[in-house]
Design a protein around this motif. Structure first.
Motif, PDB file in Angstrom:
ATOM      1  N   LYS A   3       1.367  -1.181   0.421  1.00  0.00           N
ATOM      2  CA  LYS A   3      -0.129  -0.343   0.402  1.00  0.00           C
ATOM      3  C   LYS A   3       0.469   0.941  -0.263  1.00  0.00           C
ATOM      4  O   LYS A   3       2.090   0.894   0.503  1.00  0.00           O
ATOM      5  N   VAL A   4       0.733   2.616  -0.344  1.00  0.00           N
ATOM      6  CA  VAL A   4       1.337   3.433  -0.115  1.00  0.00           C
ATOM      7  C   VAL A   4       0.701   4.668  -0.517  1.00  0.00           C
ATOM      8  O   VAL A   4      -0.982   4.236  -0.405  1.00  0.00           O
ATOM      9  N   ARG A   5       0.784   5.617   0.515  1.00  0.00           N
ATOM     10  CA  ARG A   5       0.264   7.036   0.802  1.00  0.00           C
ATOM     11  C   ARG A   5       0.995   8.006  -0.613  1.00  0.00           C
ATOM     12  O   ARG A   5       1.778   8.288  -0.060  1.00  0.00           O
ATOM     13  N   ILE A   6      -0.318   8.577  -1.187  1.00  0.00           N
ATOM     14  CA  ILE A   6      -0.064   9.186  -2.578  1.00  0.00           C
ATOM     15  C   ILE A   6      -0.379  10.956  -1.796  1.00  0.00           C
ATOM     16  O   ILE A   6      -1.660  11.312  -1.387  1.00  0.00           O
ATOM     17  N   THR A   7       0.642  11.782  -1.884  1.00  0.00           N
ATOM     18  CA  THR A   7      -0.260  13.031  -1.706  1.00  0.00           C
ATOM     19  C   THR A   7       0.583  13.925  -2.195  1.00  0.00           C
ATOM     20  O   THR A   7       1.596  14.481  -2.953  1.00  0.00           O
ATOM     21  N   GLN A   8      -0.324  15.147  -2.870  1.00  0.00           N
ATOM     22  CA  GLN A   8      -0.344  16.001  -4.051  1.00  0.00           C
ATOM     23  C   GLN A   8       0.325  17.194  -2.989  1.00  0.00           C
ATOM     24  O   GLN A   8       0.255  17.699  -2.356  1.00  0.00           O
ATOM     25  N   THR A   9       1.898  17.360  -3.497  1.00  0.00           N
ATOM     26  CA  THR A   9       2.147  18.618  -2.668  1.00  0.00           C
ATOM     27  C   THR A   9       2.561  19.764  -4.425  1.00  0.00           C
ATOM     28  O   THR A   9       3.334  21.029  -3.607  1.00  0.00           O
ATOM     29  N   SER A  10       1.864  19.637  -5.672  1.00  0.00           N
ATOM     30  CA  SER A  10       2.137  20.768  -6.455  1.00  0.00           C
ATOM     31  C   SER A  10       0.656  20.837  -7.075  1.00  0.00           C
ATOM     32  O   SER A  10      -0.160  19.594  -7.177  1.00  0.00           O
ATOM     33  N   SER A  11       0.377  22.142  -7.620  1.00  0.00           N
ATOM     34  CA  SER A  11      -0.552  22.452  -8.101  1.00  0.00           C
ATOM     35  C   SER A  11      -0.648  22.138  -9.618  1.00  0.00           C
ATOM     36  O   SER A  11       0.285  22.179 -10.231  1.00  0.00           O
ATOM     37  N   ALA A  12      -2.450  21.745 -10.156  1.00  0.00           N
ATOM     38  CA  ALA A  12      -2.587  21.527 -10.979  1.00  0.00           C
ATOM     39  C   ALA A  12      -2.747  22.398 -12.454  1.00  0.00           C
ATOM     40  O   ALA A  12      -3.477  21.884 -13.643  1.00  0.00           O
ATOM     41  N   ILE A  13      -2.529  23.992 -12.441  1.00  0.00           N
ATOM     42  CA  ILE A  13      -3.465  24.713 -12.654  1.00  0.00           C
ATOM     43  C   ILE A  13      -1.786  24.866 -13.849  1.00  0.00           C
ATOM     44  O   ILE A  13      -0.412  24.389 -13.812  1.00  0.00           O
ATOM     45  N   ARG A  14      -2.406  24.809 -15.204  1.00  0.00           N
ATOM     46  CA  ARG A  14      -1.663  25.274 -16.269  1.00  0.00           C
ATOM     47  C   ARG A  14      -0.540  23.787 -16.246  1.00  0.00           C
ATOM     48  O   ARG A  14       0.795  23.683 -17.153  1.00  0.00           O
ATOM     49  N   LYS A  15      -1.109  22.457 -16.425  1.00  0.00           N
ATOM     50  CA  LYS A  15      -0.724  21.015 -15.914  1.00  0.00           C
ATOM     51  C   LYS A  15      -1.622  20.603 -17.406  1.00  0.00           C
ATOM     52  O   LYS A  15      -3.325  21.286 -17.867  1.00  0.00           O
ATOM     53  N   ARG A  29      -7.404  16.693  -5.516  1.00  0.00           N
ATOM     54  CA  ARG A  29      -8.295  17.361  -5.686  1.00  0.00           C
ATOM     55  C   ARG A  29      -7.365  19.119  -5.124  1.00  0.00           C
ATOM     56  O   ARG A  29      -8.190  19.744  -6.482  1.00  0.00           O
ATOM     57  N   ARG A  30      -6.667  19.181  -4.527  1.00  0.00           N
ATOM     58  CA  ARG A  30      -6.068  20.061  -4.396  1.00  0.00           C
ATOM     59  C   ARG A  30      -4.491  19.421  -3.163  1.00  0.00           C
ATOM     60  O   ARG A  30      -4.301  18.270  -3.120  1.00  0.00           O
ATOM     61  N   ILE A  31      -3.582  21.044  -2.910  1.00  0.00           N
ATOM     62  CA  ILE A  31      -2.503  20.352  -2.476  1.00  0.00           C
ATOM     63  C   ILE A  31      -2.494  20.478  -1.187  1.00  0.00           C
ATOM     64  O   ILE A  31      -3.559  20.768  -0.015  1.00  0.00           O
ATOM     65  N   GLY A  32      -1.865  18.700  -0.557  1.00  0.00           N
ATOM     66  CA  GLY A  32      -1.892  18.734   0.656  1.00  0.00           C
ATOM     67  C   GLY A  32      -2.353  17.106   0.772  1.00  0.00           C
ATOM     68  O   GLY A  32      -2.939  16.568   1.567  1.00  0.00           O
ATOM     69  N   ASP A  51       4.477  12.199 -11.589  1.00  0.00           N
ATOM     70  CA  ASP A  51       5.610  11.878 -10.318  1.00  0.00           C
ATOM     71  C   ASP A  51       6.009  13.259  -9.649  1.00  0.00           C
ATOM     72  O   ASP A  51       6.668  12.782  -8.569  1.00  0.00           O
ATOM     73  N   PHE A  52       5.795  14.649 -10.382  1.00  0.00           N
ATOM     74  CA  PHE A  52       6.688  15.649 -10.168  1.00  0.00           C
ATOM     75  C   PHE A  52       5.238  16.254  -9.692  1.00  0.00           C
ATOM     76  O   PHE A  52       5.863  17.580  -8.750  1.00  0.00           O
ATOM     77  N   LEU A  53       4.234  16.004  -9.013  1.00  0.00           N
ATOM     78  CA  LEU A  53       2.880  16.792  -9.206  1.00  0.00           C
ATOM     79  C   LEU A  53       3.395  16.185  -6.989  1.00  0.00           C
ATOM     80  O   LEU A  53       1.896  16.486  -6.880  1.00  0.00           O
ATOM     81  N   VAL A  54       3.616  15.022  -7.405  1.00  0.00           N
ATOM     82  CA  VAL A  54       2.561  14.091  -5.661  1.00  0.00           C
ATOM     83  C   VAL A  54       4.199  13.853  -4.978  1.00  0.00           C
ATOM     84  O   VAL A  54       5.728  13.098  -5.871  1.00  0.00           O
ATOM     85  N   LYS A  55       3.991  13.174  -3.878  1.00  0.00           N
ATOM     86  CA  LYS A  55       4.624  12.441  -3.010  1.00  0.00           C
ATOM     87  C   LYS A  55       4.528  11.237  -2.813  1.00  0.00           C
ATOM     88  O   LYS A  55       3.148  10.893  -1.999  1.00  0.00           O
ATOM     89  N   VAL A  56       5.563   9.785  -3.058  1.00  0.00           N
ATOM     90  CA  VAL A  56       4.785   8.564  -2.593  1.00  0.00           C
ATOM     91  C   VAL A  56       4.827   8.221  -1.473  1.00  0.00           C
ATOM     92  O   VAL A  56       6.409   7.792  -1.352  1.00  0.00           O
ATOM     93  N   GLU A  57       4.709   7.900  -0.598  1.00  0.00           N
ATOM     94  CA  GLU A  57       5.048   7.056   0.727  1.00  0.00           C
ATOM     95  C   GLU A  57       4.926   5.886   1.112  1.00  0.00           C
ATOM     96  O   GLU A  57       3.594   5.346   0.550  1.00  0.00           O
ATOM     97  N   GLU A  58       5.606   4.307   1.270  1.00  0.00           N
ATOM     98  CA  GLU A  58       4.973   3.040   1.431  1.00  0.00           C
ATOM     99  C   GLU A  58       4.474   2.741   2.117  1.00  0.00           C
ATOM    100  O   GLU A  58       5.115   3.725   3.435  1.00  0.00           O
TER     101      GLU A  58
END
Length: 60
Positions: A3-15, A29-32, A51-58
């Motif tokens: 299992k992994v925990r995925i956290t959004q770290t950057s905005s999706a604006i202009r993507k 849906r939003r940062i954090g 991968d450049f928008l999220v942080k992944v933790e096992e």
């Protein structure tokens, strides 16, 4: 399966629309915001796309 925990770290604006859709499919849906997923080949592919928008933790 792992299992992994995925956290959004950057905005999706202009993507690209595909990257925004991938974040939505992961449940982000939003940062954090964080979600836990089972690490399947499908989820691995989605993480590779954003991968450049999220942080992944096992999780143990």
């Amino acid at each position: 399966m792992k299992k992994v925990r995925i956290t959004q770290t950057s905005s999706a604006i202009r993507k690209s629309d595909k990257q925004k859709a991938t974040l939505t499919a992961l449940g982000l849906r939003r940062i954090g915001m964080a979600r836990e997923h089972v690490l399947t080949p499908q989820v691995k592919g989605m993480l590779k796309k954003v991968d450049f928008l999220v942080k992944v933790e096992e999780l143990s």
